[in-house]
Design an enzyme around this catalytic site. Structure first.
Site, mmCIF file in Angstrom:
data_model
loop_
_atom_site.group_PDB
_atom_site.id
_atom_site.type_symbol
_atom_site.label_atom_id
_atom_site.label_comp_id
_atom_site.label_asym_id
_atom_site.label_seq_id
_atom_site.Cartn_x
_atom_site.Cartn_y
_atom_site.Cartn_z
ATOM 1 N N LEU A 20 0.822 -1.209 0.000
ATOM 2 C CA LEU A 20 0.000 0.000 0.000
ATOM 3 C C LEU A 20 0.863 1.269 0.000
ATOM 4 O O LEU A 20 2.013 1.233 0.466
ATOM 5 C CB LEU A 20 -0.872 0.030 1.261
ATOM 6 C CG LEU A 20 -2.065 -0.921 1.330
ATOM 7 C CD1 LEU A 20 -2.665 -0.886 2.748
ATOM 8 C CD2 LEU A 20 -3.120 -0.553 0.288
ATOM 9 N N GLY A 24 6.032 1.556 3.220
ATOM 10 C CA GLY A 24 7.471 1.596 3.538
ATOM 11 C C GLY A 24 8.361 1.069 2.421
ATOM 12 O O GLY A 24 9.565 0.846 2.634
ATOM 13 N N LYS A 25 7.827 0.908 1.240
ATOM 14 C CA LYS A 25 8.588 0.318 0.115
ATOM 15 C C LYS A 25 9.852 1.114 -0.221
ATOM 16 O O LYS A 25 10.944 0.553 -0.333
ATOM 17 C CB LYS A 25 7.698 0.237 -1.149
ATOM 18 C CG LYS A 25 6.427 -0.572 -0.952
ATOM 19 C CD LYS A 25 5.537 -0.528 -2.174
ATOM 20 C CE LYS A 25 4.984 0.848 -2.504
ATOM 21 N NZ LYS A 25 4.118 1.438 -1.464
ATOM 22 N N SER A 26 9.697 2.431 -0.416
ATOM 23 C CA SER A 26 10.855 3.242 -0.814
ATOM 24 C C SER A 26 11.899 3.258 0.294
ATOM 25 O O SER A 26 13.103 3.098 0.025
ATOM 26 C CB SER A 26 10.425 4.680 -1.126
ATOM 27 O OG SER A 26 9.480 4.699 -2.163
ATOM 28 N N SER A 93 2.161 -1.287 -7.300
ATOM 29 C CA SER A 93 1.820 -2.453 -8.136
ATOM 30 C C SER A 93 0.706 -3.304 -7.512
ATOM 31 O O SER A 93 0.953 -4.418 -7.057
ATOM 32 C CB SER A 93 3.058 -3.290 -8.449
ATOM 33 O OG SER A 93 3.906 -3.478 -7.345
HETATM 34 N N1 LIG Z 1 9.235 -0.117 9.741
HETATM 35 C C1 LIG Z 1 9.127 0.772 8.771
HETATM 36 N N2 LIG Z 1 9.511 0.464 7.508
HETATM 37 C C2 LIG Z 1 9.384 1.370 6.534
HETATM 38 N N3 LIG Z 1 8.880 2.624 6.693
HETATM 39 C C3 LIG Z 1 8.482 2.976 7.937
HETATM 40 C C4 LIG Z 1 8.576 2.086 9.007
HETATM 41 N N4 LIG Z 1 8.100 2.688 10.096
HETATM 42 C C5 LIG Z 1 7.740 3.921 9.744
HETATM 43 N N5 LIG Z 1 7.967 4.116 8.437
HETATM 44 C C6 LIG Z 1 7.695 5.365 7.761
HETATM 45 O O1 LIG Z 1 6.604 5.162 6.880
HETATM 46 C C7 LIG Z 1 6.745 6.017 5.769
HETATM 47 C C8 LIG Z 1 6.710 5.130 4.566
HETATM 48 O O2 LIG Z 1 7.009 5.900 3.459
HETATM 49 P P1 LIG Z 1 7.612 5.310 2.128
HETATM 50 O O3 LIG Z 1 7.735 6.486 1.251
HETATM 51 O O4 LIG Z 1 8.795 4.459 2.360
HETATM 52 O O5 LIG Z 1 6.399 4.357 1.677
HETATM 53 P P2 LIG Z 1 6.063 3.806 0.250
HETATM 54 O O6 LIG Z 1 5.549 2.441 0.475
HETATM 55 O O7 LIG Z 1 7.232 3.964 -0.660
HETATM 56 O O8 LIG Z 1 4.871 4.738 -0.218
HETATM 57 P P3 LIG Z 1 4.445 5.197 -1.698
HETATM 58 O O9 LIG Z 1 3.774 4.019 -2.333
HETATM 59 O O10 LIG Z 1 3.467 6.311 -1.449
HETATM 60 O O11 LIG Z 1 5.675 5.650 -2.427
HETATM 61 C C9 LIG Z 1 8.061 6.766 5.911
HETATM 62 O O12 LIG Z 1 7.817 8.017 6.487
HETATM 63 C C10 LIG Z 1 8.828 5.864 6.872
HETATM 64 O O13 LIG Z 1 9.778 6.561 7.624
HETATM 65 MG MG LIG Z 2 7.527 5.074 -2.376
#
Ligand SMILES: Nc1ncnc2c1ncn2[C@@H]1O[C@H](COP(=O)(O)OP(=O)(O)OP(=O)(O)O)[C@@H](O)[C@H]1O
Ligand SMILES: [Mg+2]
Length: 184
Positions: A20, A24-26, A93
Site C-alpha cells: 500500500l 514503507g517500500k521506498s 503495483s
Molecule cells: N518499519 C518501517 N519500515 C518502513 N517505513 C516505515 C517504518 N516505520 C515507519 N515508516 C515510515 O513510513 C513512511 C513510509 O514511506 P515510504 O515512502 O517508504 O512508503 P512507500 O511504500 O514507498 O509509499 P508510496 O507508495 O506512497 O511511495 C516513511 O515516512 C517511513 O519513515
Molecule cells: Mg515510495
C-alpha cells in the site's frame, strides 16, 4: 541464464517491493540498496515516484495506466539486470496479474523476488508522509489504492516484511540477508 555477469561477479536479480502507499517500500528499497552497495554489490533502485516524474509522467492512476507503469518499470529493470545489476523496484503495483507479468518479463535475466511490504491501511493512513490519504479522504484525489482502488495482497510472496513490527533497518536487513542466502 548467465549467472555471473561481467566484471561485477554477482548474480543479477530483482527485488520487487509491493504494498500500500506509505507501507514503507521506498524506505526499505533505498536502505537495502545501501547495505548491498556497502558489501560491494552493484544495485539500483527503481522507485515509483522517480519513474512517475520521468518515464511514466504521461500516465495516470486508472487500471490501464497502472498496468503500463508496471510494464515499463519491468522492462527497465530487465535492462538493468542484463547489465548485471541487482534491481530493487518500489512500486505499489496493486494487481496480482501485472506483478506476474513483471515476473515473466524479468525471468529471462535472473531471479525475481516478490517482496510484500505489509502495513495495514490504518497504519499507512496514520503515516501518510505525502498527504495522499488525507487528499483522498477530502475528495481531491481519486483512485487511491486502499481506499477507492483495490490492492491485491500477494498470495505467495518470496519475502514478507511487516513494517508495523520491524524497523526500516530490520526490514532492509531482511532483504540483504535474503540476497546473501540466495546467492552465496
Ligand atoms: N518499519 C518501517 N519500515 C518502513 N517505513 C516505515 C517504518 N516505520 C515507519 N515508516 C515510515 O513510513 C513512511 C513510509 O514511506 P515510504 O515512502 O517508504 O512508503 P512507500 O511504500 O514507498 O509509499 P508510496 O507508495 O506512497 O511511495 C516513511 O515516512 C517511513 O519513515
Ligand atoms: Mg515510495
Amino acid at each position: 541464464m548467465n549467472e555471473k555477469k561481467g566484471e561485477f561477479m554477482q548474480t543479477p536479480c530483482c527485488y520487487w517491493l509491493t504494498g500500500l502507499p506509505a507501507a514503507g517500500k521506498s524506505s526499505l528499497a533505498y536502505r537495502a540498496a545501501e547495505l548491498l552497495q556497502e558489501a560491494g554489490v552493484r544495485c539500483h533502485v527503481l522507485d515509483g515516484d522517480a519513474l512517475r516524474s520521468g518515464i511514466n509522467k504521461d500516465l495516470g492512476f486508472d487500471m490501464a495506466s497502472r498496468q503500463a507503469s508496471v510494464r515499463r518499470a519491468s522492462e527497465v529493470a530487465r535492462i538493468l539486470m542484463d547489465a548485471g545489476l541487482v534491481v530493487l523496484v518500489s512500486l505499489v503495483s496493486p494487481y496480482t496479474k501485472t506483478r506476474q507479468e513483471a515476473r515473466d518479463i524479468m525471468s529471462s535475466q535472473g531471479r525475481f523476488y516478490e517482496v510484500y511490504v505489509n502495513a495495514n491501511l490504518r497504519t499507512c493512513m496514520s503515516r501518510d508522509p505525502k498527504g495522499l490519504y488525507r487528499a483522498a479522504m477530502a475528495g481531491s484525489l481519486m483512485n487511491m489504492t486502499g481506499l477507492d482502488d483495490p490492492y491485491e495482497v500477494p498470495e505467495t510472496p518470496d519475502l514478507t516484511i511487516n513494517t508495523m513490527v520491524s524497523s526500516v533497518e530490520e526490514g532492509a536487513m531482511a532483504i540483504y540477508r535474503h540476497f546473501n542466502m540466495a546467492h552465496f
